[in-house]
Write an enzyme that holds these catalytic residues in place. Structure first.
Site, PDB file in Angstrom:
ATOM      1  N   THR A  69      33.103  31.141  49.875  1.00 42.50           N
ATOM      2  CA  THR A  69      32.042  30.260  49.371  1.00 42.50           C
ATOM      3  C   THR A  69      30.673  30.861  49.661  1.00 42.50           C
ATOM      4  OG1 THR A  69      33.413  28.297  49.700  1.00 42.50           O
ATOM      5  CG2 THR A  69      31.025  27.957  49.610  1.00 42.50           C
ATOM      6  N   ALA A  72      29.608  33.470  47.145  1.00 43.31           N
ATOM      7  CA  ALA A  72      29.572  33.189  45.700  1.00 43.31           C
ATOM      8  C   ALA A  72      28.166  33.360  45.150  1.00 43.31           C
ATOM      9  CB  ALA A  72      30.087  31.786  45.431  1.00 43.31           C
ATOM     10  N   GLY A  74      27.323  33.840  41.257  1.00 41.83           N
ATOM     11  CA  GLY A  74      26.999  33.478  39.869  1.00 41.83           C
ATOM     12  C   GLY A  74      26.552  32.049  39.739  1.00 41.83           C
ATOM     13  N   GLU A 139      27.845  32.621  30.906  1.00 41.61           N
ATOM     14  CA  GLU A 139      28.730  33.554  31.600  1.00 41.61           C
ATOM     15  C   GLU A 139      29.927  33.828  30.693  1.00 41.61           C
ATOM     16  OE1 GLU A 139      29.067  33.082  36.116  1.00 41.61           O
ATOM     17  OE2 GLU A 139      31.108  32.766  35.447  1.00 41.61           O
ATOM     18  N   HIS A 255      37.810  41.140  39.555  1.00 42.68           N
ATOM     19  CA  HIS A 255      36.462  41.049  38.995  1.00 42.68           C
ATOM     20  C   HIS A 255      36.107  42.400  38.408  1.00 42.68           C
ATOM     21  CE1 HIS A 255      32.245  40.355  38.432  1.00 42.68           C
ATOM     22  NE2 HIS A 255      32.439  39.077  38.707  1.00 42.68           N
ATOM     23  N   ARG A 301      37.238  37.868  31.923  1.00 42.61           N
ATOM     24  CA  ARG A 301      37.305  38.841  33.017  1.00 42.61           C
ATOM     25  C   ARG A 301      38.474  39.810  32.920  1.00 42.61           C
ATOM     26  NH1 ARG A 301      35.740  35.232  38.250  1.00 42.61           N
ATOM     27  NH2 ARG A 301      33.542  35.387  37.794  1.00 42.61           N
ATOM     28  N   HIS A 362      39.640  39.713  43.292  1.00 44.36           N
ATOM     29  CA  HIS A 362      38.549  38.763  43.457  1.00 44.36           C
ATOM     30  C   HIS A 362      39.010  37.346  43.763  1.00 44.36           C
ATOM     31  CE1 HIS A 362      34.594  37.163  42.959  1.00 44.36           C
ATOM     32  NE2 HIS A 362      34.892  36.481  41.871  1.00 44.36           N
ATOM     33  N   ARG A 397      41.339  32.297  35.648  1.00 42.20           N
ATOM     34  CA  ARG A 397      40.262  31.366  36.014  1.00 42.20           C
ATOM     35  C   ARG A 397      39.008  31.663  35.210  1.00 42.20           C
ATOM     36  NH1 ARG A 397      35.763  31.612  40.182  1.00 42.20           N
ATOM     37  NH2 ARG A 397      36.146  33.834  40.016  1.00 42.20           N
TER      38      ARG A 397
HETATM   39  C1  LIG Z   1      31.806  37.730  46.160  1.00 45.12           C
HETATM   40  C2  LIG Z   1      32.299  36.447  45.551  1.00 45.12           C
HETATM   41  C3  LIG Z   1      31.558  35.824  44.567  1.00 45.12           C
HETATM   42  C4  LIG Z   1      32.012  34.654  43.977  1.00 45.12           C
HETATM   43  N1  LIG Z   1      31.235  34.028  43.033  1.00 45.12           N
HETATM   44  C5  LIG Z   1      31.637  32.832  42.528  1.00 45.12           C
HETATM   45  C6  LIG Z   1      30.794  32.103  41.648  1.00 45.12           C
HETATM   46  O1  LIG Z   1      29.692  32.510  41.329  1.00 45.12           O
HETATM   47  N2  LIG Z   1      31.249  30.918  41.171  1.00 45.12           N
HETATM   48  C7  LIG Z   1      32.471  30.398  41.507  1.00 45.12           C
HETATM   49  O2  LIG Z   1      32.821  29.321  41.048  1.00 45.12           O
HETATM   50  N3  LIG Z   1      33.265  31.075  42.361  1.00 45.12           N
HETATM   51  C8  LIG Z   1      32.883  32.254  42.882  1.00 45.12           C
HETATM   52  N4  LIG Z   1      33.695  32.926  43.758  1.00 45.12           N
HETATM   53  C9  LIG Z   1      34.950  32.290  44.169  1.00 45.12           C
HETATM   54  C10 LIG Z   1      34.631  31.158  45.128  1.00 45.12           C
HETATM   55  O3  LIG Z   1      33.602  31.561  45.977  1.00 45.12           O
HETATM   56  C11 LIG Z   1      35.838  30.774  45.956  1.00 45.12           C
HETATM   57  O4  LIG Z   1      36.961  30.597  45.151  1.00 45.12           O
HETATM   58  C12 LIG Z   1      35.568  29.468  46.704  1.00 45.12           C
HETATM   59  O5  LIG Z   1      34.362  29.561  47.400  1.00 45.12           O
HETATM   60  C13 LIG Z   1      36.712  29.178  47.659  1.00 45.12           C
HETATM   61  O6  LIG Z   1      36.332  28.111  48.466  1.00 45.12           O
HETATM   62  P1  LIG Z   1      37.343  27.560  49.538  1.00 45.12           P
HETATM   63  O7  LIG Z   1      36.666  26.428  50.200  1.00 45.12           O
HETATM   64  O8  LIG Z   1      38.658  27.320  48.914  1.00 45.12           O
HETATM   65  O9  LIG Z   1      37.576  28.787  50.549  1.00 45.12           O
HETATM   66  P2  LIG Z   1      36.571  29.716  51.353  1.00 45.12           P
HETATM   67  O10 LIG Z   1      35.174  29.478  51.001  1.00 45.12           O
HETATM   68  O11 LIG Z   1      37.071  31.095  51.272  1.00 45.12           O
HETATM   69  O12 LIG Z   1      36.787  29.220  52.850  1.00 45.12           O
HETATM   70  C14 LIG Z   1      38.002  29.454  53.520  1.00 45.12           C
HETATM   71  C15 LIG Z   1      37.899  28.940  54.931  1.00 45.12           C
HETATM   72  O13 LIG Z   1      39.191  28.979  55.527  1.00 45.12           O
HETATM   73  C16 LIG Z   1      39.096  29.522  56.820  1.00 45.12           C
HETATM   74  N5  LIG Z   1      40.399  30.094  57.194  1.00 45.12           N
HETATM   75  C17 LIG Z   1      41.148  31.002  56.525  1.00 45.12           C
HETATM   76  N6  LIG Z   1      42.271  31.286  57.212  1.00 45.12           N
HETATM   77  C18 LIG Z   1      42.217  30.551  58.352  1.00 45.12           C
HETATM   78  C19 LIG Z   1      43.046  30.435  59.499  1.00 45.12           C
HETATM   79  N7  LIG Z   1      44.183  31.135  59.633  1.00 45.12           N
HETATM   80  N8  LIG Z   1      42.670  29.595  60.488  1.00 45.12           N
HETATM   81  C20 LIG Z   1      41.513  28.900  60.414  1.00 45.12           C
HETATM   82  N9  LIG Z   1      40.684  28.979  59.356  1.00 45.12           N
HETATM   83  C21 LIG Z   1      41.029  29.792  58.345  1.00 45.12           C
HETATM   84  C22 LIG Z   1      37.987  30.545  56.723  1.00 45.12           C
HETATM   85  O14 LIG Z   1      37.498  30.843  58.005  1.00 45.12           O
HETATM   86  C23 LIG Z   1      36.998  29.785  55.834  1.00 45.12           C
HETATM   87  O15 LIG Z   1      36.222  28.928  56.608  1.00 45.12           O
HETATM   88  C24 LIG Z   1      33.253  34.097  44.367  1.00 45.12           C
HETATM   89  C25 LIG Z   1      33.999  34.719  45.366  1.00 45.12           C
HETATM   90  C26 LIG Z   1      33.523  35.878  45.969  1.00 45.12           C
HETATM   91  C27 LIG Z   1      34.338  36.525  47.041  1.00 45.12           C
END
Ligand SMILES: Cc1cc2nc3c(=O)[nH]c(=O)nc-3n(C[C@H](O)[C@H](O)[C@H](O)COP(=O)(O)OP(=O)(O)OC[C@H]3O[C@@H](n4cnc5c(N)ncnc54)[C@H](O)[C@@H]3O)c2cc1C
Length: 543
Positions: A69, A72, A74, A139, A255, A301, A362, A397
């Protein structure tokens, strides 16, 4: 359902009687957009019930700032303009998902978008504005400019920051950073909490009435990735060990454009840049995307990633280039401050120089299967965000739909638990757990080396294009490493991550082998056509 080798139920020895313990109404594993949003939704019901008690625990394996997160760039997709329509956003999502999206989920997520973004504005997220309303851009894959962004390309950080502030301000939520969750504890197919390692204080059991899995992505399965070090697919592996149903694991999104500077991490160059006019050139300066798709640089993509790979092969080059030289430099610096800074740090002057790029892993499209209320197949276990497979994305996606999904399903998971609490006064019983693993004399491999080799193998054999031969070879090699790694008991995340990666990479290779067709981000050169007759369905996996 495919059959898979059974490994042991837990990664570590457990004796609950001699392990430090916490008790909570709700445990949230993960502090990205999904986990944080879920915590906020849970708060009102908890406050009604029992004020002044810390009934919600949020854990993350590193700092709060280390998540997908946070990275992210875009933005977040939503219908925010009167000229845009829900139907159009729904159609674009279904179109990108290639026939296997769950239409009721797509409908729900798209329709909830505007009000949840409005809520973020109220919570202090400084979206970029124009004429008093949220400014949106175009996008790839979207037929209307509907990507909201904050501080240019810092959208993820700005949203996470606001959610963290809101979570921190509530005394009922306890946040544990540097808490590595090792395994979900289950009793009679109910989730009753977790065992994990607190960096400072050692092993802990957290007994929880309800648990939300929000552990994010798994980009670290691949040598080239945009994801941070923490994205090792732990949530997928622990859910699999606990007996949850996983689905669509063969769909891994690459990506198309990440900065290619040998030795540097693969920083993402957002596709919004292409939405704003950047074009792709090969090493000979030829604009090749028109040869591959009528939408050229704005094609989905997967199409752009495969086109780049094909053009790299054709021109025998390690990368291609993004050209933004015709765009206004001052505007670029304001709209894309992170990318401008990044390029500058490698002496790339975007007004004069081309930006070297190549694709990288990605986004994990598949995940832990949930229903429309974020419930998994295990009682009292919910999943949301990237670790979950809700059916929104189908086989691919649509860009900027994942922050939206995390926001919507984070809220839904929190709400589902509030409803559960209203109906059920019962608390989960926590029986003593004793689990012992027999010592193994087999040779110990260097887990760091296995991890690197696995990442390279996944990139070569289970990457952007696949064949039966490559997938079979990958499974053989992973099986070999598993023999020497899965039988050990480790005492730190390096070992557990390696075990988790070996577990889920095997499942990805198996699912990819089973899907003998090409669909969305899964491309088989030996089965290049889509086969609706056999494969217009999900591939589910259960231990
Ligand atoms: C560089 C980049 C750019 C992106 N740009 C976009 C964008 O512009 N728009 C969009 O919609 N999406 C984008 N994405 C995708 C999007 O960011 C993610 O899919 C989304 O943020 C995932 O959110 P989440 O809450 O599921 O997980 P995350 O934000 O990945 O959070 C995961 C959490 O789980 C915790 N965790 C993991 N394993 C464990 C464990 N074993 N024990 C305890 N804690 C753990 C981590 O510490 C973290 O706090 C992008 C991704 C990346 C990498």
């Amino acid at each position: 359902m495919a059959a898979h080798p059974d490994f042991r139920r837990y990664l570590v020895n457990i004796d609950s009687a001699s392990t430090q313990q916490f008790f909570t109404d709700c445990l949230i594993i993960g502090a990205g957009i999904a986990g944080l949003r879920a915590a906020i939704e849970l708060v009102p019901s908890i406050v009604e019930g029992a004020a002044n008690r810390r009934n919600i625990i949020v854990v993350c394996k590193d700092t709060l700032q280390n998540s997908n997160t946070w990275k992210a760039q875009g933005g977040i997709a939503s219908v925010l303009d009167k000229v845009d329509t829900f139907q159009s956003h729904i159609a674009d999502t279904l179109n990108t998902g290639c026939g296997i999206c769950d239409e009721s989920v797509v409908d729900l997520v798209v329709q909830q978008g505007p009000q949840l973004i409005e809520q973020l504005l109220c919570w202090g997220v400084e979206f970029d504005m124009v004429d008093g309303r949220v400014s949106t851009t175009l996008e790839g894959g979207h037929s209307y400019p509907r990507i909201a962004h904050a501080h240019g390309d810092e959208t993820g950080r700005i949203i996470a920051d606001a959610l963290i502030k809101k979570v921190r301000s509530n005394p009922n939520i306890k946040i544990l950073e540097n808490f590595y969750t090792i395994d979900l504890l289950t009793e009679d197919s109910r989730c009753i909490g977790v065992i994990g390692l607190n960096k400072q204080t050692g092993l802990h059991i957290i007994w929880a009435t309800n648990t939300i899995l929000a552990t994010g992505g798994a980009g670290q399965f691949y040598r080239e990735t945009t994801n941070p070090e923490v994205a090792t697919g732990d949530g997928l592996a622990m859910a699999y060990r606990a007996g949850a149903v996983l689905q669509d694991l063969e769909f891994v999104q690459f990506h198309p454009t990440t900065l290619y500077v040998a030795g540097a991490t693969r920083a993402l160059i957002t596709e919004t840049l292409r939405g704003e006019g950047a074009v792709l050139l090969d090493s000979k300066g030829y604009r090749f995307m028109k040869d591959y798709h009528e939408a050229a640089e704005l094609a989905p993509r997967d199409v752009v990633s495969r086109a780049i790979l094909a053009q790299m092969l054709k021109t025998e080059s390690t990368h291609v280039y993004l050209d933004v030289r015709h765009l206004d430099k001052t505007y670029l610096a304001k709209r894309f401050p992170l990318i401008s800074e990044l390029c500058e740090s490698f002496d790339i002057d975007v007004s004069r120089d081309l930006i070297p790029v190549r694709p990288s892993a990605h986004y994990m499209v598949g995940g832990v299967k949930t229903d429309i209320s974020a419930r998994t197949s295990i009682e009292n276990l919910y999943a949301c965000g990237e670790v979950a497979s809700t059916g929104l994305h189908g086989a691919n996606r649509l860009g900027s739909n994942s922050l939206l999904e995390g926001l919507v399903f984070g809220k839904i998971a929190g709400r589902a638990i509030c409803e559960y609490k209203k109906k059920s006064r019962s608390h989960i019983k926590h029986p003593p757990i004793k689990y012992r693993i027999a010592h193994s004399d087999r040779t110990l491999l260097d887990t760091a080396d296995v991890r690197n080799s696995l990442q390279s193998l996944m990139w070569r054999n289970v990457g952007i294009t696949r064949t039966a031969h490559l997938l079979g070879d990958a499974q053989e090699r992973i099986k070999f490493w598993q023999r020497y790694v899965m039988d050990k008991v480790f005492d730190s995340p390096v070992g557990w991550e390696c075990q988790n990666m070996l577990t889920v990479c095997m499942l990805i290779a198996q699912s990819a082998g089973e899907r003998e067709e090409s669909r969305g981000v899964h491309f088989r050169t030996d089965f290049p056509q889509t086969d609706d007759h056999r494969f217009k369905k999900h591939i589910e996996i259960k231990r």
